[in-house]
Scaffold this motif. Structure first.
Motif, mmCIF file in Angstrom:
data_model
loop_
_atom_site.group_PDB
_atom_site.id
_atom_site.type_symbol
_atom_site.label_atom_id
_atom_site.label_comp_id
_atom_site.label_asym_id
_atom_site.label_seq_id
_atom_site.Cartn_x
_atom_site.Cartn_y
_atom_site.Cartn_z
ATOM 1 N N TYR A 1 2.852 11.949 11.290
ATOM 2 C CA TYR A 1 3.844 12.672 10.484
ATOM 3 C C TYR A 1 4.639 11.654 9.676
ATOM 4 C CZ TYR A 1 6.709 16.763 9.428
ATOM 5 O OH TYR A 1 7.335 17.814 8.796
ATOM 6 N N LEU A 2 3.911 10.959 8.827
ATOM 7 C CA LEU A 2 4.461 9.912 7.975
ATOM 8 C C LEU A 2 3.890 10.101 6.585
ATOM 9 C CD1 LEU A 2 3.955 6.912 10.432
ATOM 10 C CD2 LEU A 2 6.144 7.999 9.872
ATOM 11 N N LEU A 3 4.729 9.929 5.577
ATOM 12 C CA LEU A 3 4.291 10.221 4.219
ATOM 13 C C LEU A 3 3.378 9.148 3.659
ATOM 14 C CD1 LEU A 3 4.731 12.492 2.180
ATOM 15 C CD2 LEU A 3 6.564 11.127 1.157
ATOM 16 N N ALA A 4 3.640 7.875 3.983
ATOM 17 C CA ALA A 4 2.895 6.782 3.351
ATOM 18 C C ALA A 4 2.613 5.665 4.355
ATOM 19 C CB ALA A 4 3.672 6.233 2.157
ATOM 20 N N ASP A 5 1.739 4.774 3.951
ATOM 21 C CA ASP A 5 1.419 3.598 4.754
ATOM 22 C C ASP A 5 2.658 2.707 4.883
ATOM 23 O OD1 ASP A 5 0.044 1.689 6.145
ATOM 24 O OD2 ASP A 5 -1.097 0.941 4.438
ATOM 25 N N GLY A 6 2.673 1.910 5.928
ATOM 26 C CA GLY A 6 3.793 1.008 6.158
ATOM 27 C C GLY A 6 3.777 0.527 7.593
ATOM 28 N N GLN A 7 4.828 -0.154 7.990
ATOM 29 C CA GLN A 7 4.894 -0.724 9.337
ATOM 30 C C GLN A 7 4.732 0.337 10.411
ATOM 31 O OE1 GLN A 7 8.512 -2.840 10.160
ATOM 32 N NE2 GLN A 7 8.024 -3.149 12.317
ATOM 33 N N PHE A 8 5.448 1.460 10.268
ATOM 34 C CA PHE A 8 5.366 2.502 11.288
ATOM 35 C C PHE A 8 3.958 3.082 11.372
ATOM 36 C CE2 PHE A 8 10.158 3.532 10.688
ATOM 37 C CZ PHE A 8 10.473 2.426 11.465
ATOM 38 N N TYR A 9 3.365 3.353 10.218
ATOM 39 C CA TYR A 9 2.027 3.946 10.229
ATOM 40 C C TYR A 9 1.032 3.009 10.904
ATOM 41 C CZ TYR A 9 -2.347 6.043 8.811
ATOM 42 O OH TYR A 9 -3.603 6.608 8.832
ATOM 43 N N ARG A 10 1.128 1.721 10.636
ATOM 44 C CA ARG A 10 0.149 0.780 11.185
ATOM 45 C C ARG A 10 0.278 0.620 12.697
ATOM 46 N NH1 ARG A 10 0.377 -3.612 6.175
ATOM 47 N NH2 ARG A 10 -0.244 -2.068 4.594
ATOM 48 N N THR A 11 1.489 0.828 13.222
ATOM 49 C CA THR A 11 1.626 0.756 14.683
ATOM 50 C C THR A 11 0.844 1.865 15.376
ATOM 51 O OG1 THR A 11 3.634 2.133 14.756
ATOM 52 C CG2 THR A 11 3.937 -0.247 14.464
ATOM 53 N N LEU A 12 0.634 2.971 14.684
ATOM 54 C CA LEU A 12 -0.084 4.086 15.299
ATOM 55 C C LEU A 12 -1.521 3.711 15.632
ATOM 56 C CD1 LEU A 12 1.183 7.090 13.122
ATOM 57 C CD2 LEU A 12 2.243 6.020 15.117
ATOM 58 N N HIS A 13 -2.110 2.834 14.842
ATOM 59 C CA HIS A 13 -3.492 2.424 15.081
ATOM 60 C C HIS A 13 -3.604 1.456 16.258
ATOM 61 C CE1 HIS A 13 -5.519 4.302 11.628
ATOM 62 N NE2 HIS A 13 -4.343 4.177 11.040
ATOM 63 N N ARG A 14 -2.460 0.997 16.760
ATOM 64 C CA ARG A 14 -2.467 0.110 17.928
ATOM 65 C C ARG A 14 -1.938 0.817 19.172
ATOM 66 N NH1 ARG A 14 -0.075 -3.162 13.854
ATOM 67 N NH2 ARG A 14 1.978 -3.016 14.839
ATOM 68 N N ALA A 15 -1.806 2.136 19.097
ATOM 69 C CA ALA A 15 -1.182 2.883 20.197
ATOM 70 C C ALA A 15 -2.180 3.365 21.241
ATOM 71 C CB ALA A 15 -0.405 4.079 19.640
ATOM 72 N N GLY A 16 -3.467 3.141 21.016
ATOM 73 C CA GLY A 16 -4.456 3.490 22.037
ATOM 74 C C GLY A 16 -5.091 4.857 21.900
ATOM 75 N N ALA B 1 0.834 -1.203 0.000
ATOM 76 C CA ALA B 1 0.000 0.000 0.000
ATOM 77 C C ALA B 1 0.867 1.251 0.000
ATOM 78 C CB ALA B 1 -0.922 -0.001 1.212
ATOM 79 N N GLY B 2 1.915 1.246 0.820
ATOM 80 C CA GLY B 2 2.813 2.389 0.865
ATOM 81 C C GLY B 2 3.544 2.608 -0.454
ATOM 82 N N GLN B 3 3.978 1.533 -1.082
ATOM 83 C CA GLN B 3 4.640 1.641 -2.389
ATOM 84 C C GLN B 3 3.694 2.277 -3.412
ATOM 85 O OE1 GLN B 3 5.946 -2.308 -3.404
ATOM 86 N NE2 GLN B 3 7.387 -2.433 -1.687
ATOM 87 N N ARG B 4 2.458 1.817 -3.399
ATOM 88 C CA ARG B 4 1.474 2.356 -4.350
ATOM 89 C C ARG B 4 1.206 3.837 -4.083
ATOM 90 N NH1 ARG B 4 -2.093 -0.834 -3.117
ATOM 91 N NH2 ARG B 4 -3.376 0.458 -1.764
ATOM 92 N N GLN B 5 1.111 4.216 -2.817
ATOM 93 C CA GLN B 5 0.845 5.617 -2.491
ATOM 94 C C GLN B 5 1.963 6.531 -2.961
ATOM 95 O OE1 GLN B 5 0.227 5.364 1.728
ATOM 96 N NE2 GLN B 5 -1.826 4.488 1.537
ATOM 97 N N ILE B 6 3.213 6.099 -2.810
ATOM 98 C CA ILE B 6 4.338 6.919 -3.270
ATOM 99 C C ILE B 6 4.343 7.004 -4.795
ATOM 100 C CG2 ILE B 6 6.855 7.047 -3.416
ATOM 101 C CD1 ILE B 6 5.726 7.952 -0.739
ATOM 102 N N ARG B 7 4.080 5.885 -5.465
ATOM 103 C CA ARG B 7 4.001 5.923 -6.931
ATOM 104 C C ARG B 7 2.885 6.865 -7.393
ATOM 105 N NH1 ARG B 7 4.591 0.214 -6.472
ATOM 106 N NH2 ARG B 7 2.354 -0.040 -6.959
ATOM 107 N N ASP B 8 1.763 6.832 -6.699
ATOM 108 C CA ASP B 8 0.652 7.718 -7.053
ATOM 109 C C ASP B 8 1.021 9.181 -6.843
ATOM 110 O OD1 ASP B 8 -0.865 5.528 -7.705
ATOM 111 O OD2 ASP B 8 -2.098 5.565 -5.873
ATOM 112 N N LEU B 9 1.749 9.473 -5.774
ATOM 113 C CA LEU B 9 2.198 10.844 -5.533
ATOM 114 C C LEU B 9 3.092 11.324 -6.666
ATOM 115 C CD1 LEU B 9 2.723 13.416 -3.883
ATOM 116 C CD2 LEU B 9 4.484 12.134 -2.618
ATOM 117 N N VAL B 10 4.053 10.498 -7.059
ATOM 118 C CA VAL B 10 4.976 10.882 -8.129
ATOM 119 C C VAL B 10 4.226 11.012 -9.455
ATOM 120 C CG1 VAL B 10 7.009 10.140 -9.435
ATOM 121 C CG2 VAL B 10 6.970 9.925 -6.948
ATOM 122 N N ALA B 11 3.254 10.148 -9.681
ATOM 123 C CA ALA B 11 2.443 10.250 -10.896
ATOM 124 C C ALA B 11 1.639 11.550 -10.910
ATOM 125 C CB ALA B 11 1.512 9.052 -11.008
ATOM 126 N N ALA B 12 1.150 11.964 -9.753
ATOM 127 C CA ALA B 12 0.407 13.226 -9.661
ATOM 128 C C ALA B 12 1.307 14.411 -9.975
ATOM 129 C CB ALA B 12 -0.203 13.375 -8.268
#
Length: 221
Positions: free
Chosen positions: A172-187, A18-29
């Motif tokens: 404060y993260l540009l794209a989805d990934g491991q770090f972003y997903r941990t935020l949803h488990r932080a309470g 998902a994160g790879q796709r989001q960055i590719r989409d940003l560059v395409a934009a």
């Protein structure tokens, strides 16, 4: 035939599809906004092509780091890749009012506390950029998605213990990934979306490119 200018975007790299796709989409934009510009994507880590694999094949280029704060990847990886090429490196995307506006739009007005969650780094320049953005966000509590220093879950737990009932994480993260997903488990009660999903970020990338291009044109020979 006149050579096309090249915007060489450099993302961190991620294993998240998902994160790879989001960055590719940003560059395409970015490319859609400037069809006469040669827009290419490379990476500082994890993915290929790496920035050092691309720079030998470009001319009249500007490197634009798709990074939110300066640090090791800018100071070492990107700097090494452009050494001796004459290719200028634009400023990182953050801190910037575009990112501030994007975060603010997704934060609830009724939040008792806001946590600015960044990836994490020991680099002083990188941390300075994070704290600058936290100050711009009205004194948000800084926390990191990696490492042992101020982990996001600990900061959220501490705010809960102090009486905060509604806590929002400004991701404060540009794209989805491991770090972003941990935020949803932080309470926390809410996590803002990855910043690259905001269409305004494509304009910010182009502004960084143009500023670096003008600086290069104005430099004495």
């Amino acid at each position: 035939m006149t050579n096309r200018r090249t915007l060489l975007a450099v993302a961190h790299g991620t294993r998240s599809a998902a994160g790879q796709r989001q960055i590719r989409d940003l560059v395409a934009a970015v490319a859609r906004r400037r069809p006469r510009l040669d827009v290419r994507l490379s990476y500082a880590d994890v993915q290929h092509p790496r920035i050092g694999e691309v720079t030998p094949g470009v001319r009249d280029a500007v490197v634009v780091p798709l990074l939110l704060s300066a640090g090791y990847h800018v100071r070492v990886d990107i700097a090494d890749a452009v050494a001796g090429t004459g290719i200028p490196v634009a400023a990182t995307l953050g801190p910037d009012d575009v990112l501030l506006a994007s975060l603010t739009r997704h934060l609830p007005a009724a939040a008792d506390a806001v946590v600015l969650a960044a990836a994490g780094s020991s680099d002083p320049a990188w941390r300075a950029g994070i704290h600058e953005m936290a100050d711009r966000l009205g004194g948000a509590h800084v926390a990191y998605a990696s490492g042992r220093d101020r982990p996001v879950s600990d900061v959220v737990a501490g705010l809960r213990a102090g009486g905060a009932r509604r806590i929002a994480i400004a991701a404060y993260l540009l794209a989805d990934g491991q770090f972003y997903r941990t935020l949803h488990r932080a309470g926390a009660d809410l996590v803002t979306p990855p910043l690259c999903l905001d269409p305004a970020v494509a304009g910010l990338v182009l502004r960084r490119f143009e500023t670096a291009s003008l600086t290069m044109a104005a430099a004495p020979l």
